[in-house]
Motif scaffolding. Structure first.
Motif, short mmCIF file in Angstrom:
data_model
loop_
_atom_site.label_atom_id
_atom_site.label_comp_id
_atom_site.label_asym_id
_atom_site.label_seq_id
_atom_site.Cartn_x
_atom_site.Cartn_y
_atom_site.Cartn_z
N TYR A 128 4.03 1.89 2.20
CA TYR A 128 5.12 3.09 1.90
C TYR A 128 4.14 4.27 2.30
O TYR A 128 2.88 4.37 2.00
N VAL A 129 4.82 5.41 3.00
CA VAL A 129 4.27 6.72 3.10
C VAL A 129 5.19 7.59 2.06
O VAL A 129 6.38 7.39 2.45
N LYS A 130 4.56 8.17 1.19
CA LYS A 130 5.70 8.81 0.11
C LYS A 130 5.10 10.19 -0.35
O LYS A 130 3.87 10.57 -0.01
N SER A 131 5.91 11.04 -0.77
CA SER A 131 5.68 12.46 -1.08
C SER A 131 5.07 12.53 -2.39
O SER A 131 5.69 12.16 -3.37
N PHE A 132 3.69 13.15 -2.61
CA PHE A 132 3.25 13.39 -3.86
C PHE A 132 3.82 14.40 -4.59
O PHE A 132 3.76 14.73 -5.73
N ILE A 133 4.81 15.38 -3.85
CA ILE A 133 5.54 16.41 -4.39
C ILE A 133 6.78 15.94 -4.97
O ILE A 133 7.20 16.31 -6.00
N GLN A 134 7.26 15.11 -4.18
CA GLN A 134 8.44 14.19 -4.77
C GLN A 134 8.52 12.74 -4.83
O GLN A 134 9.03 11.98 -4.18
N VAL A 163 0.87 -1.15 -0.19
CA VAL A 163 0.18 0.05 -0.17
C VAL A 163 0.84 1.27 -0.13
O VAL A 163 1.89 1.34 0.76
N THR A 164 0.50 2.15 -0.87
CA THR A 164 1.33 3.41 -0.57
C THR A 164 0.27 4.70 -0.26
O THR A 164 -0.66 4.87 -0.92
N ILE A 165 0.65 5.32 0.88
CA ILE A 165 0.02 6.57 1.19
C ILE A 165 0.80 7.73 0.63
O ILE A 165 1.78 8.06 1.04
N TRP A 166 0.12 8.29 -0.18
CA TRP A 166 0.68 9.74 -0.94
C TRP A 166 0.53 10.91 0.03
O TRP A 166 -0.73 11.11 0.22
#
Ligand code: ASP
Ligand code: MG
Length: 420
Positions: free
Chosen positions: A278-284, A220-223
């Motif tokens: 995964y916790v990821k940046s939608f900006i980067q 799972v990815t949380i943006w």
């Protein structure tokens, strides 16, 4: 098969919806389920709308409805390629549907009404995003999450019926995701009478985890609008750093203590099926983010700082000077549980029992007046609980400097301070 979740901040205007499309282009050929929240601050506005409707405040009801509609119309206008496009006509119809609902007399409890109205935020958002993506060549199918997530009738805090939900997702949704990218909503489910039930504020992360569980997803990815899970709130602690990896228990603990990056209920379904998050940046989007993961993940031993504001400290003592031991305690806990008030921290002595809770006015008033029937109550409001893991002595001094310290609790790993 993967699950992505895009929260309100990642779809707060036309430009950010375009950014989501750019991210998704890279995943166009994968089996992907996408969960989206309401756009920007829509849920807050719909909350006010639900209140105005329930209280028959017509003027403010109409104003709030128009505000929400104009906000979405504006986003659609900026996303449209072709001014004559009918692609968004069905969204217009959704607004007509909501408007009709608001014209009828409110019927039922406030919480039930709240869920019927506030859930529109996710419906609008998922419709707009799905239509825009199809328009931009990212083929996808819009699905209603309420056809898969079944809850009890605890409005505003629906409890998932895992058995039915897992089988609906596995049997009905999975074959569709195998064929095509699916866009669905966070935050909402339905009960057995087909009424919409929401999962609690900020519940879309939890939705992503529920779907991942039912689909046996790979991950799972949380943006988010931050680089990942940080060791502290960067607005308060300028030297905050991103954590590269976290174990499930550590993530649960951080969420419980008040870190707002991941909704507290999200981890448990993932952990039970060993699905990495995964916790990821939608900006980067190309940066690594944070992995909340399976097995022995390599956690950095840096201190983490989590603060919970707006805390109320209540000290409870008996009116007849009797000890606060088992009998009284079980009675006190019973009162808390009946009022659905969560205890964030507690401490007892022979003659008193102290707890910190979130100070939610309505709930708190009722709780305190019931406790006051049998006990003497003292309270302090406007406090902060600061939880620090991997703490050091120096830190303690620095953080409590110049502030009134109400409670200090220390275990080997965790230090909690209640500060004025
Ligand atoms: N839109 C809902 C809320 O703001 C759910 C979410 O964003 O996760 O609470
Ligand atoms: Mg939201």
């Amino acid at each position: 098969m993967k699950v992505f979740k895009f929260g309100g901040a990642s779809v707060k205007n036309a430009e950010s919806v375009r950014n989501v499309a750019d991210i998704l282009k890279q995943y166009a050929n994968q089996e992907l389920l996408i969960v989206v929240s309401a756009m920007g601050k829509t849920t807050n506005a719909l909350e006010l709308l639900a209140k105005a409707y329930y209280n028959n405040e017509n003027e403010s009801k109409n104003n709030l409805f128009n505000e929400v509609k104009t906000f979405h119309d504006d986003i659609i206008k900026h996303l449209l390629k072709d001014a004559a496009s009918h692609a968004y006509d069905d969204i217009e119809n959704l607004f007509i549907e909501l408007d009709c609902e608001l014209e009828s007399a409110p019927d039922g409890s406030f919480d039930a009404i709240y869920d019927q109205i506030v859930s529109y935020g996710e419906i609008f958002s998922s419709r707009i995003i799905s239509t825009f993506l199809n328009d931009s060549g990212i083929r996808n199918r819009w699905m209603d999450a309420r056809n898969f997530i079944v809850t009890d009738s605890t409005y505003r805090e629906g409890k998932v019926d895992w058995k039915i939900t897992e089988s609906l997702i596995g049997n009905k949704l999975k074959p569709i995701v195998k064929k095509q990218m699916v866009i669905t909503q966070g935050f909402i489910g339905k009960n057995k009478d087909n009424h919409t039930v929401t999962l609690g504020r900020e519940g879309s992360d939890y939705t992503a985890a529920i779907f991942a569980y039912g689909l046996n997803a790979e991950n799972v990815t949380i943006w988010k609008d931050v680089a990942g899970v940080m060791n502290a709130d960067p607005k308060k602690f300028p030297d905050a750093v991103k954590l590269n990896a976290l174990s499930y228990p550590k993530a649960i603990e951080m969420a419980y203590y008040g870190a707002t990056v991941i909704h507290p209920k999200t981890i448990q379904p993932l952990q039970s099926k060993h699905i990495p998050l995964y916790v990821k940046s939608f900006i980067q989007p190309d940066e690594n983010g944070t992995l909340v993961g399976v097995g022995k993940v390599l956690e950095e031993q840096v201190p983490t700082f989590i603060s919970k504001n707006n805390q109320l400290l209540i000290s409870i003592s008996s009116k007849d000077f009797s000890f606060i031991v088992e009998d009284n305690l079980s009675n006190i806990f019973f009162v808390f549980s009946r009022h659905k008030v969560k205890i964030n921290l507690m401490q007892n002595s022979a003659i008193s029992f102290s707890v910190c809770i979130d100070n939610e006015e309505e709930k708190t008033e009722k709780l305190l007046s019931e406790l006051a029937l049998n006990y003497n109550i003292k309270s302090n409001s406007g406090l902060e609980i600061l939880t620090i893991t991997n703490h050091t002595g120096e830190l303690l001094k620095k953080l409590s400097d110049g502030r009134k310290l109400f409670i200090e609790q220390k275990t080997r790993n965790t230090l909690q301070l209640v500060l004025g």
